[in-house]
Enzyme design. Structure first.
Site, PDB file in Angstrom:
ATOM      1  N   ASP A 198     -14.519  16.416  27.138  1.00  0.00           N
ATOM      2  CA  ASP A 198     -14.381  17.816  27.529  1.00  0.00           C
ATOM      3  C   ASP A 198     -14.227  17.943  29.045  1.00  0.00           C
ATOM      4  OD1 ASP A 198     -14.636  20.736  27.020  1.00  0.00           O
ATOM      5  OD2 ASP A 198     -16.401  20.480  28.294  1.00  0.00           O
ATOM      6  N   GLU A 212      -9.397  15.985  27.080  1.00  0.00           N
ATOM      7  CA  GLU A 212      -9.129  17.424  27.168  1.00  0.00           C
ATOM      8  C   GLU A 212      -8.836  17.725  28.632  1.00  0.00           C
ATOM      9  OE1 GLU A 212     -10.088  21.833  27.555  1.00  0.00           O
ATOM     10  OE2 GLU A 212     -11.500  20.312  28.184  1.00  0.00           O
TER      11      GLU A 212
HETATM   12  C1  GLC Z   1     -13.339  23.038  27.785  1.00  0.00           C
HETATM   13  C2  GLC Z   1     -13.581  23.794  26.506  1.00  0.00           C
HETATM   14  C3  GLC Z   1     -13.905  25.223  26.830  1.00  0.00           C
HETATM   15  C4  GLC Z   1     -15.134  25.255  27.713  1.00  0.00           C
HETATM   16  C5  GLC Z   1     -14.978  24.346  28.931  1.00  0.00           C
HETATM   17  C6  GLC Z   1     -16.273  24.095  29.611  1.00  0.00           C
HETATM   18  O1  GLC Z   1     -12.260  23.508  28.480  1.00  0.00           O
HETATM   19  O2  GLC Z   1     -12.460  23.691  25.682  1.00  0.00           O
HETATM   20  O3  GLC Z   1     -14.123  25.974  25.676  1.00  0.00           O
HETATM   21  O4  GLC Z   1     -15.340  26.571  28.149  1.00  0.00           O
HETATM   22  O5  GLC Z   1     -14.487  23.068  28.578  1.00  0.00           O
HETATM   23  O6  GLC Z   1     -17.054  23.173  28.905  1.00  0.00           O
END
Ligand code: GLC
Length: 639
Positions: free
Chosen positions: A283, A325
């Site tokens: 993440d 991500e």
């Molecule tokens: C990523 C997640 C998002 C979250 C962010 C902080 O971008 O997809 O939903 O707000 O991380 O953890």
């Protein structure tokens, strides 16, 4: 090519001692993995920590060996299976699904009970949004983790999680979970200890005594949540300092410049892997490394650290994959799958954010030119990796349209982005989209969009008007077919298989009212899902179309993720044309994006002879005629 460094004798000896009680084949395999991945571990950690890297690597190797020792027997077998077929996740049979555990199944047992529903759709990969113990609400949908070693109590416990992974595996489904590694909740034990004056814990975070450094950093830092969490630092009375908080004030960024943080996460990687989690979604990984005068995203050390963590995973639990991500531009994105010395050595999967944005842009503009230009820039990805393709996910849609790409097709970047926000919020004349504006940024003019796919595509605005509804449903299915036909691992967002509408309840619930992304995170209404078996319903039509496409997809070798997608210019801007070539097959995808019938001359397609549309079985001899929002996946006819 440089010769890889050899595993130091002292590290090998220590590993041998730790593994002394193991069955011989496991001992031999773990040692072989340690030797195989030591160079990556050392290289990654030396890049991040300089001279200290070698010592950190020794510790990380110990953690990895312990992880291998703790690995349950069933998962050791999975490791062997995956090593025999390392491209398992690139198979065209892969279909992902992403959901909140509670909103999909109530709790982890409920999710396990729903595994047959997923299998019916063709799902082989399930990403459950954060389910580890978060701080109390608000917690960003669980992205503020207070304890990585326990499950949110209303969802179940670790035993339930292990049982869920086993049930899913029984249905051929791999579980993906988030590894939130940029930040922890302000309530995490590390943060609490830091507030209590523990200096070692304080060094896990970026804490500044006054505004000097925060101000210097903020000169080049973009804001992630300008609306509800402006700025990137939060004053904390107990710390007597400003703590780095990229996201919300209660999500404290970890200081990855401190090797102890890396070692903690090396251990967490092993821990989650050993619960049966097969894919770790890294993440917000882009944000890990901070450097003055930069955006503090995509720094080279991010990749060095990923490489080291992946080496740990490969030693302890080789079945486990990493998914990045990183919602970043094309040039930066390539780094997450690895370029140069990192090629194929960082994440196995990365979100194809540009494809997602371009599908929405193409459907609003009824024009493929921008998509063709923007996506032509993607190529050269290591063939052992894969895109995670998607149309919607739990997040908002940000209009990541590059100004230069826009200019290349005669558009203004800012104006086109404004158009997309207007279109999808329904403000543009002729739009029947029903999205909400998320995080309007007055400084940049950005307006991101929330809303379910079906609401954004006009399905719900068309209720009661059969002709409009038919067209909107075609659009909904078409958008998914582009994603499914792209190659990579397509991930469906929960509810889109039923064309669920926006969930207006978010505004009345105090725990969600501040964040309109909850509008597209509906609870799966099982009584509505049951209508997938009633011919003629919206649910039957959409579920059936996606299920069918997933089945067809599974039989098309050209959709193996190792191949690249080439975007063609068929001479008609209302037609999207792609071609994929593998040793076994050529596949041409053709998609009508304007909502009216179109004919594509055969001469525009780079394949000879009679073709078959794999989706319908229809034979195509001459020009290809497409209905409104129709998609065809053309392969050479056998005779
Ligand atoms: C990523 C997640 C998002 C979250 C962010 C902080 O971008 O997809 O939903 O707000 O991380 O953890």
């Amino acid at each position: 090519m440089a010769v890889d460094p050899v595993l130091p004798a002292s590290v090998e000896q220590e590993a041998r001692a730790a593994l002394a009680g193991e069955p011989e084949e496991h001992r031999v395999l773990v040692l072989a993995r340690l030797r195989r991945w030591w160079p990556d571990l050392l290289a990654g950690l030396t890049e991040a920590y300089g001279d200290a890297g070698a010592q950190v690597a020794e510790h990380a190797a110990e953690v990895a060996v312990q992880g291998a020792l703790d690995r349950p027997a069933e998962l050791r077998l999975l490791d062997l299976e995956r090593l025999v077929q390392p491209d398992w996740f690139q198979s065209p049979r892969m279909l992902g699904y992403s959901a909140y555990a509670d909103r999909f199944g109530g709790d982890l047992r409920g999710v396990a009970e729903r595994a047959p529903y997923l299998a019916e759709l063709g799902v082989t990969y399930l990403h459950l949004l954060p389910l580890l113990q978060p701080r109390p609400e608000p917690n960003d949908g669980g992205y503020a983790v207070a304890d990585y070693r326990s499950v949110r109590p209303d969802l179940g416990d670790l035993a339930d999680l292990r049982a869920l992974t086993a049930t899913l595996r029984g249905h051929g489904i791999s579980l993906a979970l988030d590894l939130v590694l940029n930040h922890v909740a302000a309530e995490h034990a590390w943060a609490r200890a830091a507030r209590d004056g523990d200096l070692r814990a304080r060094a896990y975070f970026h804490v500044f005594p006054d505004r000097t450094e925060p101000d210097a950093f903020e000169r080049t830092l973009p804001e992630v949540f300008p609306d509800f969490a402006p700025g990137s630092f939060t004053w904390d009375d107990d710390l007597r300092g400003w703590v780095w908080t990229t996201f919300n004030s209660w999500q404290w960024d970890l200081d990855w410049h401190n090797p102890e943080v890396l070692l903690e996460f090396a251990d967490l990687v092993c821990f989650l892997a050993n619960q049966g989690v097969e894919v770790l979604r890294l993440d917000a990984v882009a944000f890990l490394w901070k450097r003055l005068s930069t955006t503090c995203q995509d720094q080279p050390e991010v990749h060095a650290l990923t490489r080291a963590l992946r080496a740990v995973a490969r030693i302890a639990a080789p079945a486990v994959l990493f998914k990045a991500e990183a919602i970043v531009g094309p040039e930066q994105l390539a780094e997450y799958l690895g370029t140069g010395r990192n090629a194929g050595r960082v994440s196995d999967l990365a979100y194809h954010n540009s494809l997602m944005v371009q599908v929405w842009s193409t459907l609003a503009a009824k024009d493929t030119r921008l998509l063709r230009t923007a996506l032509a820039r993607f190529g050269g990805r290591p063939s052992t990796t894969s895109w995670a393709t998607y149309l919607r996910c739990h997040d908002d849609i940000g209009w990541a349209v590059d100004d230069a790409d826009a200019a290349a097709v005669g558009l203004s970047g800012p104006l086109h982005r404004a158009f997309l926000s207007d279109w999808y919020s329904g403000a543009f004349a002729g739009s029947d989209a029903e999205g909400l504006v998320f995080q309007e940024n007055e400084a940049t003019g950005d307006r991101r969009i929330s809303g379910t796919a079906a609401s954004l595509l006009g399905v719900h605005a068309a209720a009661g008007d059969p002709v409009r509804l038919d067209l909107a449903l075609r659009r909904h299915v078409l958008a998914h077919l582009v994603v499914l036909g792209w190659g990579g691992l397509p991930v469906l967002w929960s509810g889109d298989e039923l064309a669920l509408p926006d969930d207006d309840a978010w505004a009345d619930d105090p725990t969600t009212a501040g964040d309109n992304r909850w509008v597209h995170r509906p609870r799966l209404p099982w009584e509505v899902a049951a209508r997938r078996d009633e011919p003629g319903t919206v649910e039957a039509r959409v579920f059936g179309a996606l299920q069918h496409a997933a089945r067809v997809r599974g039989g098309l070798p050209a959709l193996h993720a190792s191949a690249e997608t080439e975007v063609l210019d068929p001479g008609d801007d209302r037609l999207l044309a792609t071609v994929r070539r593998t040793q076994d097959q050529v596949l041409v995808g053709l998609y009508e994006v304007g909502g009216a019938s179109r004919t594509c001359p055969r001469s525009a397609l780079p394949v000879e002879g009679p073709l078959v549309d794999a989706l319908t079985g229809r034979r195509v001899e001459g020009d290809v005629v497409l209905g409104p929002y129709e998609a065809v996946w053309l392969v050479p006819a056998l005779s």
